[in-house]
Design an enzyme around this catalytic site. Structure first.
Site, PDB file in Angstrom:
ATOM      1  N   GLY A  63       0.806  -1.219   0.000  1.00  0.00           N
ATOM      2  CA  GLY A  63       0.000   0.000   0.000  1.00  0.00           C
ATOM      3  C   GLY A  63       0.835   1.263   0.000  1.00  0.00           C
ATOM      4  N   ALA A  84       3.561   2.676  -5.116  1.00  0.00           N
ATOM      5  CA  ALA A  84       3.447   1.728  -6.237  1.00  0.00           C
ATOM      6  C   ALA A  84       2.113   0.970  -6.161  1.00  0.00           C
ATOM      7  CB  ALA A  84       4.622   0.758  -6.222  1.00  0.00           C
ATOM      8  N   GLU A  86       9.491  12.152  -3.197  1.00  0.00           N
ATOM      9  CA  GLU A  86       8.693  13.377  -3.145  1.00  0.00           C
ATOM     10  C   GLU A  86       8.893  14.249  -4.370  1.00  0.00           C
ATOM     11  OE1 GLU A  86       9.520  14.901   0.900  1.00  0.00           O
ATOM     12  OE2 GLU A  86       7.875  13.543   1.350  1.00  0.00           O
ATOM     13  N   ALA A  87       9.879  13.920  -5.180  1.00  0.00           N
ATOM     14  CA  ALA A  87      10.107  14.722  -6.393  1.00  0.00           C
ATOM     15  C   ALA A  87       9.718  13.872  -7.594  1.00  0.00           C
ATOM     16  CB  ALA A  87      11.576  15.120  -6.490  1.00  0.00           C
ATOM     17  N   LYS A 136       7.345  21.788  -9.707  1.00  0.00           N
ATOM     18  CA  LYS A 136       8.779  21.572  -9.982  1.00  0.00           C
ATOM     19  C   LYS A 136       9.015  21.818 -11.473  1.00  0.00           C
ATOM     20  CE  LYS A 136      12.191  17.856 -10.257  1.00  0.00           C
ATOM     21  NZ  LYS A 136      12.438  16.415 -10.105  1.00  0.00           N
ATOM     22  N   THR A 172      13.115   9.377 -10.837  1.00  0.00           N
ATOM     23  CA  THR A 172      12.480   8.570 -11.885  1.00  0.00           C
ATOM     24  C   THR A 172      11.703   7.359 -11.360  1.00  0.00           C
ATOM     25  OG1 THR A 172      14.602   7.455 -12.114  1.00  0.00           O
ATOM     26  CG2 THR A 172      14.080   9.174 -13.729  1.00  0.00           C
ATOM     27  N   ILE A 223       8.986   6.921  -9.310  1.00  0.00           N
ATOM     28  CA  ILE A 223       7.517   6.964  -9.424  1.00  0.00           C
ATOM     29  C   ILE A 223       7.130   6.963 -10.903  1.00  0.00           C
ATOM     30  CG2 ILE A 223       5.472   8.418  -8.983  1.00  0.00           C
ATOM     31  CD1 ILE A 223       6.850   9.071  -6.246  1.00  0.00           C
TER      32      ILE A 223
HETATM   33  C1  LIG Z   1      16.070   7.549  -0.398  1.00  0.00           C
HETATM   34  C2  LIG Z   1      15.025   7.450  -1.452  1.00  0.00           C
HETATM   35  C3  LIG Z   1      14.579   8.608  -2.096  1.00  0.00           C
HETATM   36  C4  LIG Z   1      13.625   8.514  -3.104  1.00  0.00           C
HETATM   37  N1  LIG Z   1      13.242   9.653  -3.766  1.00  0.00           N
HETATM   38  C5  LIG Z   1      12.405   9.535  -4.818  1.00  0.00           C
HETATM   39  C6  LIG Z   1      12.019  10.676  -5.550  1.00  0.00           C
HETATM   40  O1  LIG Z   1      12.409  11.815  -5.254  1.00  0.00           O
HETATM   41  N2  LIG Z   1      11.181  10.508  -6.602  1.00  0.00           N
HETATM   42  C7  LIG Z   1      10.711   9.277  -6.957  1.00  0.00           C
HETATM   43  O2  LIG Z   1       9.987   9.180  -7.963  1.00  0.00           O
HETATM   44  N3  LIG Z   1      11.017   8.193  -6.222  1.00  0.00           N
HETATM   45  C8  LIG Z   1      11.844   8.284  -5.188  1.00  0.00           C
HETATM   46  N4  LIG Z   1      12.152   7.174  -4.464  1.00  0.00           N
HETATM   47  C9  LIG Z   1      11.481   5.914  -4.764  1.00  0.00           C
HETATM   48  C10 LIG Z   1      10.072   5.930  -4.166  1.00  0.00           C
HETATM   49  O3  LIG Z   1      10.148   6.152  -2.782  1.00  0.00           O
HETATM   50  C11 LIG Z   1       9.376   4.605  -4.419  1.00  0.00           C
HETATM   51  O4  LIG Z   1       9.485   4.256  -5.768  1.00  0.00           O
HETATM   52  C12 LIG Z   1       7.917   4.718  -4.104  1.00  0.00           C
HETATM   53  O5  LIG Z   1       7.692   5.252  -2.842  1.00  0.00           O
HETATM   54  C13 LIG Z   1       7.248   3.369  -4.206  1.00  0.00           C
HETATM   55  O6  LIG Z   1       7.536   2.568  -3.093  1.00  0.00           O
HETATM   56  P1  LIG Z   1       6.828   1.166  -3.030  1.00  0.00           P
HETATM   57  O7  LIG Z   1       5.369   1.395  -3.053  1.00  0.00           O
HETATM   58  O8  LIG Z   1       7.436   0.298  -4.055  1.00  0.00           O
HETATM   59  O9  LIG Z   1       7.278   0.564  -1.613  1.00  0.00           O
HETATM   60  P2  LIG Z   1       6.847   0.957  -0.111  1.00  0.00           P
HETATM   61  O10 LIG Z   1       6.461   2.362   0.028  1.00  0.00           O
HETATM   62  O11 LIG Z   1       7.977   0.459   0.754  1.00  0.00           O
HETATM   63  O12 LIG Z   1       5.563   0.074   0.185  1.00  0.00           O
HETATM   64  C14 LIG Z   1       5.654  -1.312   0.477  1.00  0.00           C
HETATM   65  C15 LIG Z   1       4.293  -1.806   0.906  1.00  0.00           C
HETATM   66  O13 LIG Z   1       4.334  -3.225   0.976  1.00  0.00           O
HETATM   67  C16 LIG Z   1       3.685  -3.657   2.160  1.00  0.00           C
HETATM   68  N5  LIG Z   1       4.225  -4.971   2.549  1.00  0.00           N
HETATM   69  C17 LIG Z   1       5.515  -5.355   2.609  1.00  0.00           C
HETATM   70  N6  LIG Z   1       5.591  -6.643   3.052  1.00  0.00           N
HETATM   71  C18 LIG Z   1       4.311  -7.060   3.245  1.00  0.00           C
HETATM   72  C19 LIG Z   1       3.719  -8.264   3.723  1.00  0.00           C
HETATM   73  N7  LIG Z   1       4.457  -9.322   4.109  1.00  0.00           N
HETATM   74  N8  LIG Z   1       2.374  -8.331   3.825  1.00  0.00           N
HETATM   75  C20 LIG Z   1       1.596  -7.276   3.468  1.00  0.00           C
HETATM   76  N9  LIG Z   1       2.103  -6.111   3.020  1.00  0.00           N
HETATM   77  C21 LIG Z   1       3.442  -6.000   2.925  1.00  0.00           C
HETATM   78  C22 LIG Z   1       3.970  -2.569   3.182  1.00  0.00           C
HETATM   79  O14 LIG Z   1       3.019  -2.572   4.232  1.00  0.00           O
HETATM   80  C23 LIG Z   1       3.836  -1.329   2.294  1.00  0.00           C
HETATM   81  O15 LIG Z   1       2.482  -0.951   2.234  1.00  0.00           O
HETATM   82  C24 LIG Z   1      13.079   7.253  -3.443  1.00  0.00           C
HETATM   83  C25 LIG Z   1      13.494   6.104  -2.755  1.00  0.00           C
HETATM   84  C26 LIG Z   1      14.469   6.189  -1.788  1.00  0.00           C
HETATM   85  C27 LIG Z   1      14.909   4.931  -1.085  1.00  0.00           C
END
Ligand SMILES: Cc1cc2nc3c(=O)[nH]c(=O)nc-3n(C[C@H](O)[C@H](O)[C@H](O)COP(=O)(O)OP(=O)(O)OC[C@H]3O[C@@H](n4cnc5c(N)ncnc54)[C@H](O)[C@@H]3O)c2cc1C
Length: 499
Positions: A13, A16, A53-54, A82, A348, A350
């Site tokens: 959640g 992504a 956030e960007a 931005k 990149t 998001i």
């Molecule tokens: C330092 C840093 C800076 C960044 N800056 C940028 C930026 O400026 N611009 C940009 O586009 N992107 C940026 N990103 C990337 C961006 O943060 C991610 O691409 C975006 O937030 C998507 O994350 P996600 O949804 O893949 O994972 P997460 O936000 O980690 O979500 C994972 C989800 O999976 C769930 N989950 C995990 N295991 C289980 C389980 N066993 N059972 C049920 N649920 C589970 C969790 O509860 C959570 O809801 C950055 C990343 C990092 C590390």
């Protein structure tokens, strides 16, 4: 004929997961055929990564696709506009350049204006800076903002933008959207994943015993990569030899005025710091290579970079640059951090989620016989992420800095052949070889190459027949028109206040 795919399950959640579930709901829950079900499951015990956030302008495609009102979105996510990224100290200490969105002026004699600019620089003509013929960098430098002119009548026709927003509020916003469109939302932690005899996933078992069945799954579990890696074993291709930064320290600070409509990226001893202004606070972080510095030093660098009081403790996030060998395996597609991560430099990640879910719709399997679609999707993902990887490596590799072990490493490291040839061709002829589907078009590459101090050796053959004063006149006209236009634009903070 294979069986039909009706039940989609998104695991995770974060940004992504909710981008995927919202887009699936928009596409599938309205089809006249009906009968589709979309479920999103997320754990309340495992927090989202909470950074990211960007963005880049493709995020506007997502809002348009979901029919989201921009004003409402900006208000609810504390967003700002931005227009560019400003790079300080990257080419050398004291260096300062821009990677603006939008276009560098008009096409002139069928050639982009930046080509005329490169030609005139090579001829040593007296011309304004490259960043003075981009309305986005001029507006950004002056902390101004205006919307693009969609009728194409003024210099604002060349303007484009993205947003800075609160990552947690972004996921919440899309959660509200997805649920309102019929996504079935389940809170629970998955303890076990069950597969059928051919290896396809058929159910997820929650720790409290509940069972979630599905035909097709999206792994959006972040770095945990619960389905794509731990269940389906898609290995990780490690790119830390090209992209050595592997740790981020992040801390919010109080808002300061003026509200910059750009991300500030400052090169540091072992990586770089970001500064991302939101309406409610400023996001700050230091992304560094743990092989080249230690955490205490990194913390000090980050705290010294703040221009206002920190609002929380520093958070630490570890990551490894790379990608999954395959992001679609069996009946599962990985999106977001589960599919790979480069590093935040050009914002990149998001975008890749949005581009991947749109790509999935182009490959949408109707039945379970989708092997060719799967292979095609995987190849396309690899092409996309490798192009972005090369663009990011460029920022480090062509620097003239050698003031620390980190900079000595990145400027001397082996880089992919695809990048080597781009740099060499530019150095010789000022040309950028890109393809129609590349995310970063020639104008972006030129912004960074020029900012990093690269020069082409020879004139551009297609412009050689034009007299120099023809091109210099147009470059000056465009720079003046942009300058005059931006003088009358509103300050970014006023624009958001009057929105
Ligand atoms: C330092 C840093 C800076 C960044 N800056 C940028 C930026 O400026 N611009 C940009 O586009 N992107 C940026 N990103 C990337 C961006 O943060 C991610 O691409 C975006 O937030 C998507 O994350 P996600 O949804 O893949 O994972 P997460 O936000 O980690 O979500 C994972 C989800 O999976 C769930 N989950 C995990 N295991 C289980 C389980 N066993 N059972 C049920 N649920 C589970 C969790 O509860 C959570 O809801 C950055 C990343 C990092 C590390």
């Amino acid at each position: 004929m294979g069986q039909f795919i009706k039940e989609y399950v998104v695991v995770g959640g974060g940004s992504a997961g909710w981008i995927a579930a919202s887009c699936l709901a928009r596409v599938l829950l309205k089809t006249p055929k009906g009968g589709f079900k979309i479920t999103l499951v997320e754990s309340s015990d495992i927090p989202i990564v909470g950074v990211g956030e960007a963005t880049i302008p493709s995020v506007q495609d997502l809002l348009r696709f979901l029919n989201i009102d921009e004003k409402d979105f900006i208000k609810e996510t504390n967003a700002t506009y931005k227009l560019a990224i400003r790079f300080k100290d990257w080419s050398h200490i004291g260096g300062d350049y821009w990677h603006p969105f939008g276009e560098f002026g008009p096409l002139v004699e069928n050639s982009a204006l930046y080509l005329h600019w490169l030609q005139q620089r090579q001829q040593k003509s007296k011309i304004p800076s490259l960043y003075d013929i981009s309305i986005c960098s001029v507006a950004a430098k002056n902390n101004k903002f205006a919307l693009p002119d969609k009728n194409g009548q003024s210099v604002r026709n060349w303007l484009n933008y993205a947003y800075h927003f609160d990552a947690g509020l972004f996921a919440e916003y899309l959660k509200g959207y997805g649920k309102s469109k019929g996504v079935n939302h389940i809170i629970g932690t998955i303890g076990n994943v069950q597969q059928d005899e051919s290896g396809n996933i058929n159910s997820l078992i929650l720790n409290d015993g509940r069972v979630i069945n599905g035909d097709f799954f999206f792994d959006c579990t972040g770095f945990a990569a619960l389905l794509i890696d731990k269940t389906l074993g898609s290995n990780y291709e490690d790119w830390t030899n090209f992209l050595p930064v592997d740790t981020a320290l992040a801390v919010p600070s109080e808002t300061t005025l003026p509200l910059n409509p750009y991300t500030l990226s400052t090169a540091r001893e072992a990586g770089w710091t970001w500064r991302i202004p939101l309406q409610s606070r400023v996001g700050n972080g230091y992304v560094y290579s743990s092989r080249h510095t230690d955490e205490e030093k990194a913390r000090n660098i980050l705290l010294n970079a703040l221009d206002a009081k920190p609002l929380a403790d520093i958070r630490k996030i570890n990551f490894k640059a790379g990608r999954r060998k395959e992001t679609w395996v069996k009946n599962c597609v990985a999106l977001g951090l589960a599919s790979g991560f480069l590093e935040p430099l050009e914002s990149t990640a998001i975008h890749l989620v949005i581009a991947s879910i749109f790509k999935f719709f182009e490959h949408l399997p109707q039945t379970k016989d989708y092997e060719f679609l799967r292979r095609h999707y995987n190849n396309k993902f690899i092409t996309d992420i490798e192009e972005i990887r090369d663009f990011i490596i460029l920022h480090y590799h062509v620097s003239t800095r050698n003031d620390s072990d980190f900079w000595k490493y990145v400027t001397n490291m082996e880089v992919p052949d695809s990048l080597k040839s781009k740099i060499e061709i530019f150095k010789q002829q000022g040309k950028i070889l890109t393809s129609q589907t590349d995310l970063f078009r020639a104008g972006s590459w030129v912004s960074v190459m020029v900012g990093m101090g690269l020069m082409q050796e020879y004139p551009l053959p297609i412009l050689e027949t034009l007299p120099n004063d023809f091109s210099t006149h147009i470059i000056n006209e465009v720079a003046n028109a942009i300058d005059n236009d931006i003088k009358s634009a509103q300050n970014h903070d006023e624009f958001l206040k009057n929105f």
